[in-house]
Motif scaffolding. Structure first.
Motif, mmCIF file in Angstrom:
data_model
loop_
_atom_site.group_PDB
_atom_site.id
_atom_site.type_symbol
_atom_site.label_atom_id
_atom_site.label_comp_id
_atom_site.label_asym_id
_atom_site.label_seq_id
_atom_site.Cartn_x
_atom_site.Cartn_y
_atom_site.Cartn_z
ATOM 1 N N LEU A 21 0.829 -1.207 0.000
ATOM 2 C CA LEU A 21 0.000 0.000 0.000
ATOM 3 C C LEU A 21 0.862 1.256 0.000
ATOM 4 O O LEU A 21 0.541 2.240 -0.668
ATOM 5 C CB LEU A 21 -0.963 -0.014 1.194
ATOM 6 N N VAL A 22 1.973 1.217 0.711
ATOM 7 C CA VAL A 22 2.897 2.357 0.724
ATOM 8 C C VAL A 22 3.530 2.525 -0.658
ATOM 9 O O VAL A 22 3.607 3.643 -1.186
ATOM 10 C CB VAL A 22 3.988 2.185 1.802
ATOM 11 N N HIS A 23 3.946 1.423 -1.249
ATOM 12 C CA HIS A 23 4.544 1.488 -2.590
ATOM 13 C C HIS A 23 3.569 2.091 -3.593
ATOM 14 O O HIS A 23 3.925 3.002 -4.351
ATOM 15 C CB HIS A 23 4.973 0.088 -3.033
ATOM 16 N N LEU A 24 2.334 1.594 -3.616
ATOM 17 C CA LEU A 24 1.341 2.114 -4.552
ATOM 18 C C LEU A 24 0.990 3.567 -4.252
ATOM 19 O O LEU A 24 0.744 4.350 -5.162
ATOM 20 C CB LEU A 24 0.097 1.225 -4.556
ATOM 21 N N ARG A 25 0.992 3.939 -2.970
ATOM 22 C CA ARG A 25 0.766 5.341 -2.621
ATOM 23 C C ARG A 25 1.876 6.212 -3.212
ATOM 24 O O ARG A 25 1.613 7.300 -3.730
ATOM 25 C CB ARG A 25 0.679 5.522 -1.107
ATOM 26 N N GLY A 26 3.094 5.742 -3.145
ATOM 27 C CA GLY A 26 4.205 6.477 -3.731
ATOM 28 C C GLY A 26 4.026 6.673 -5.230
ATOM 29 O O GLY A 26 4.274 7.758 -5.756
ATOM 30 N N LEU A 27 3.582 5.636 -5.935
ATOM 31 C CA LEU A 27 3.328 5.763 -7.370
ATOM 32 C C LEU A 27 2.261 6.810 -7.643
ATOM 33 O O LEU A 27 2.386 7.621 -8.565
ATOM 34 C CB LEU A 27 2.882 4.421 -7.957
ATOM 35 N N ALA A 31 2.785 10.361 -9.567
ATOM 36 C CA ALA A 31 1.980 10.670 -10.757
ATOM 37 C C ALA A 31 1.272 12.015 -10.612
ATOM 38 O O ALA A 31 0.948 12.652 -11.610
ATOM 39 C CB ALA A 31 0.970 9.555 -11.012
ATOM 40 N N MET A 32 1.061 12.438 -9.367
ATOM 41 C CA MET A 32 0.422 13.725 -9.110
ATOM 42 C C MET A 32 1.439 14.867 -9.085
ATOM 43 O O MET A 32 1.092 16.001 -8.789
ATOM 44 C CB MET A 32 -0.338 13.667 -7.776
ATOM 45 N N GLY A 33 2.708 14.550 -9.371
ATOM 46 C CA GLY A 33 3.734 15.582 -9.447
ATOM 47 C C GLY A 33 4.491 15.831 -8.166
ATOM 48 O O GLY A 33 5.245 16.806 -8.067
ATOM 49 N N ASN A 34 4.332 14.967 -7.180
ATOM 50 C CA ASN A 34 5.041 15.137 -5.908
ATOM 51 C C ASN A 34 6.420 14.496 -5.968
ATOM 52 O O ASN A 34 6.601 13.436 -6.566
ATOM 53 C CB ASN A 34 4.246 14.470 -4.777
ATOM 54 N N ASP A 35 7.376 15.124 -5.309
ATOM 55 C CA ASP A 35 8.698 14.530 -5.131
ATOM 56 C C ASP A 35 8.591 13.583 -3.943
ATOM 57 O O ASP A 35 8.434 14.024 -2.805
ATOM 58 C CB ASP A 35 9.737 15.618 -4.871
ATOM 59 N N ILE A 36 8.653 12.291 -4.195
ATOM 60 C CA ILE A 36 8.438 11.301 -3.124
ATOM 61 C C ILE A 36 9.741 10.822 -2.497
ATOM 62 O O ILE A 36 9.723 10.036 -1.560
ATOM 63 C CB ILE A 36 7.610 10.104 -3.619
ATOM 64 N N GLY A 37 10.871 11.275 -3.000
ATOM 65 C CA GLY A 37 12.141 10.847 -2.446
ATOM 66 C C GLY A 37 12.449 9.405 -2.810
ATOM 67 O O GLY A 37 11.750 8.778 -3.607
ATOM 68 N N ALA A 47 4.242 6.117 6.793
ATOM 69 C CA ALA A 47 3.112 5.539 6.067
ATOM 70 C C ALA A 47 2.988 4.046 6.333
ATOM 71 O O ALA A 47 1.876 3.524 6.488
ATOM 72 C CB ALA A 47 3.256 5.802 4.565
ATOM 73 N N LEU A 48 4.105 3.335 6.412
ATOM 74 C CA LEU A 48 4.071 1.901 6.702
ATOM 75 C C LEU A 48 3.453 1.649 8.075
ATOM 76 O O LEU A 48 2.579 0.787 8.229
ATOM 77 C CB LEU A 48 5.475 1.306 6.621
ATOM 78 N N GLU A 49 3.882 2.407 9.056
ATOM 79 C CA GLU A 49 3.309 2.276 10.402
ATOM 80 C C GLU A 49 1.823 2.621 10.386
ATOM 81 O O GLU A 49 1.009 1.960 11.029
ATOM 82 C CB GLU A 49 4.060 3.179 11.387
ATOM 83 N N TRP A 50 1.469 3.664 9.645
ATOM 84 C CA TRP A 50 0.073 4.096 9.589
ATOM 85 C C TRP A 50 -0.803 3.027 8.949
ATOM 86 O O TRP A 50 -1.844 2.666 9.482
ATOM 87 C CB TRP A 50 -0.031 5.418 8.816
ATOM 88 N N PHE A 51 -0.387 2.520 7.782
ATOM 89 C CA PHE A 51 -1.187 1.484 7.117
ATOM 90 C C PHE A 51 -1.284 0.228 7.973
ATOM 91 O O PHE A 51 -2.344 -0.394 8.052
ATOM 92 C CB PHE A 51 -0.638 1.148 5.731
ATOM 93 N N SER A 102 -4.584 3.447 -6.762
ATOM 94 C CA SER A 102 -3.353 3.429 -7.540
ATOM 95 C C SER A 102 -3.166 2.080 -8.212
ATOM 96 O O SER A 102 -3.572 1.048 -7.675
ATOM 97 C CB SER A 102 -2.167 3.715 -6.614
ATOM 98 N N THR A 103 -2.526 2.117 -9.369
ATOM 99 C CA THR A 103 -2.221 0.903 -10.123
ATOM 100 C C THR A 103 -0.803 0.999 -10.670
ATOM 101 O O THR A 103 -0.382 2.059 -11.139
ATOM 102 C CB THR A 103 -3.204 0.729 -11.308
ATOM 103 N N GLU A 104 -0.079 -0.109 -10.609
ATOM 104 C CA GLU A 104 1.246 -0.176 -11.223
ATOM 105 C C GLU A 104 1.122 0.215 -12.694
ATOM 106 O O GLU A 104 0.185 -0.220 -13.369
ATOM 107 C CB GLU A 104 1.819 -1.599 -11.128
ATOM 108 N N PRO A 105 2.064 1.017 -13.217
ATOM 109 C CA PRO A 105 1.962 1.480 -14.606
ATOM 110 C C PRO A 105 1.748 0.371 -15.639
ATOM 111 O O PRO A 105 0.946 0.531 -16.563
ATOM 112 C CB PRO A 105 3.299 2.204 -14.834
ATOM 113 N N ASP A 106 2.423 -0.756 -15.517
ATOM 114 C CA ASP A 106 2.281 -1.832 -16.505
ATOM 115 C C ASP A 106 0.931 -2.528 -16.457
ATOM 116 O O ASP A 106 0.629 -3.348 -17.327
ATOM 117 C CB ASP A 106 3.379 -2.885 -16.314
#
Length: 165
Positions: A21-27, A31-37, A47-51, A102-106
């Motif tokens: 869920l954290v990985h997909l949130r990052g994607l 995609a929304m233009g945020n620098d996710i580091g 986020a991992l602790e939160w989820f 969120s969905t993986e690009p592929d």
């Protein structure tokens, strides 16, 4: 609602899905233009602790995911229930918030995100006392939500940050 999607296997996320869920949130955020580091960005740990905590509260939070046999979790939608005062058009005291779609690009353009949202909406309808579900849509997702019956609110969302980020 889930009857509208028949060939996609959606399941409710389990505690060990928090990292996905954290990985997909990052994607989604990227995609929304945020620098996710990078992979060690501080937000990911929080986020991992939160989820993980949310997944342990199944009456107030749900996430639905789609797995690919080789890639693992490739799509998700999450939502939570929160307390809200009733009004003349909605006597319920609970609302839902839909997010983290969120969905993986592929794997995009196959109806996976839609299937996850539909499953989540079924959860809101069948397992909670939620009277309304709200979300913030991006340009990428707005047609999906409109197609499921979401409408624009009369009043715009405004935001005030109390912390510097």
């Amino acid at each position: 609602m889930i009857d509208q999607v028949t060939d996609i296997q959606v399941r409710r996320a389990k505690p060990d899905d928090a990292e996905s869920l954290v990985h997909l949130r990052g994607l989604m955020l990227a995609a929304m233009g945020n620098d996710i580091g990078g992979p060690d960005a501080p937000w990911r740990i929080t986020a991992l602790e939160w989820f993980a905590g949310q997944l342990a509260a199944p009456d107030m939070f749900a996430a639905y995911v789609v797995d690919d046999p080789s890639a693992g979790v490739v799509a998700c939608a999450a939502g939570n229930v929160y307390v809200h005062p009733p009004g003349p058009r909605d006597l319920t005291t609970l609302r839902g918030h839909l997010y983290n779609v969120s969905t993986e690009p592929d794997f995009r353009r196959r109806g996976l995100a839609r299937a996850c949202v539909v499953a989540l909406m079924d959860w809101f309808r069948d397992e909670t006392g939620v009277g309304q579900v709200e979300l913030h849509a991006t340009d990428y997702g707005i047609d999906l939500y409109r197609g499921l019956g979401f409408i624009e609110a009369k009043y715009p969302t405004l935001r005030f940050r109390t912390t510097k980020a």
